[in-house]
Design a protein around this motif. Structure first.
Motif, PDB file in Angstrom:
ATOM      1  N   VAL A  47       0.865  -1.183   0.000  1.00 51.48           N
ATOM      2  CA  VAL A  47       0.000   0.000   0.000  1.00 51.48           C
ATOM      3  C   VAL A  47       0.899   1.229   0.000  1.00 51.48           C
ATOM      4  CG1 VAL A  47      -1.817   1.256   1.202  1.00 51.48           C
ATOM      5  CG2 VAL A  47      -1.769  -1.255   1.286  1.00 51.48           C
ATOM      6  N   THR A  53      -5.302   5.970   1.058  1.00 48.84           N
ATOM      7  CA  THR A  53      -6.180   4.896   0.594  1.00 48.84           C
ATOM      8  C   THR A  53      -7.129   4.393   1.679  1.00 48.84           C
ATOM      9  OG1 THR A  53      -4.479   3.250   1.063  1.00 48.84           O
ATOM     10  CG2 THR A  53      -4.568   4.118  -1.178  1.00 48.84           C
ATOM     11  N   ASN A  54      -6.681   4.393   2.926  1.00 49.50           N
ATOM     12  CA  ASN A  54      -7.528   3.943   4.034  1.00 49.50           C
ATOM     13  C   ASN A  54      -7.198   4.767   5.274  1.00 49.50           C
ATOM     14  OD1 ASN A  54      -9.030   2.595   5.967  1.00 49.50           O
ATOM     15  ND2 ASN A  54      -8.537   0.548   5.170  1.00 49.50           N
TER      16      ASN A  54
END
Length: 179
Positions: A47, A53-54
């Motif tokens: 990631v 992204t999160n």
């Protein structure tokens, strides 16, 4: 007497880590910023930018790590411990991106009580971005405002660290803490 817990906070690129490193070199106990490590760990898992992204997962990991640092500081009985950011910074960043977070984030912040909080204002002359710092200078200013609002909402009186050389800034902090 308990541990004297001192936070040094501010938006990205304001010189926090430089000041923490200078305090370490002077022999002070400092707990360094962990967000870069969380980011690097996520990169190992494939990631690239976990915060982007999160953000909730990133913030959960960050909150856990900072809460652990807060608790570890108690091992230094009757001493002063400096933190490169506090647990409250997690809420400020979540507010900055406009994302929601669970109530346990707020409860964690209520339990983590620091003795003093120093804040560094955005300083364009020293601001740089890199692989882990993706924010623009304008965003750094917005993050600063969220940090101020977050800490004030937990009844902290923030101490502004003036612009200056690393020595002048560390001297200001140490004189304020009476060290």
């Amino acid at each position: 007497m308990s541990t004297n817990k001192i936070v040094i906070t501010g938006g990205p690129g304001t010189g926090k880590s430089t000041l923490i490193n200078a305090l370490i070199q002077q022999g002070h106990i400092c707990l360094e910023e962990i967000s870069r490590q969380v980011t690097l760990d996520a990169k190992k898992d494939g990631v690239d930018q976990l915060f982007l992204t999160n953000p909730l997962l990133f913030s959960e990991r960050l909150l856990q790590g900072r809460q652990q640092q807060f608790l570890e500081a108690d091992l230094y009985k009757n001493q002063t411990v400096f933190f490169d950011r506090g647990v409250h910074d997690v809420l400020a960043y979540m507010d900055f991106i406009g994302d929601t977070y669970p109530e346990n984030f707020v409860q964690t912040c209520k339990k983590a009580v620091y003795n003093l909080v120093f804040i560094l204002k955005p300083w364009e002359a020293i601001y740089t971005s890199d692989n882990e710092r993706y924010e623009t200078f304008d965003q750094a200013q917005q993050i600063h405002d969220h940090l101020v609002n977050t800490y004030k909402s937990f009844n902290y009186k923030l101490i502004d660290v003036p612009f200056g050389t690393v020595k002048e800034r560390t001297d200001f902090i140490l004189n304020t803490v009476n060290m």
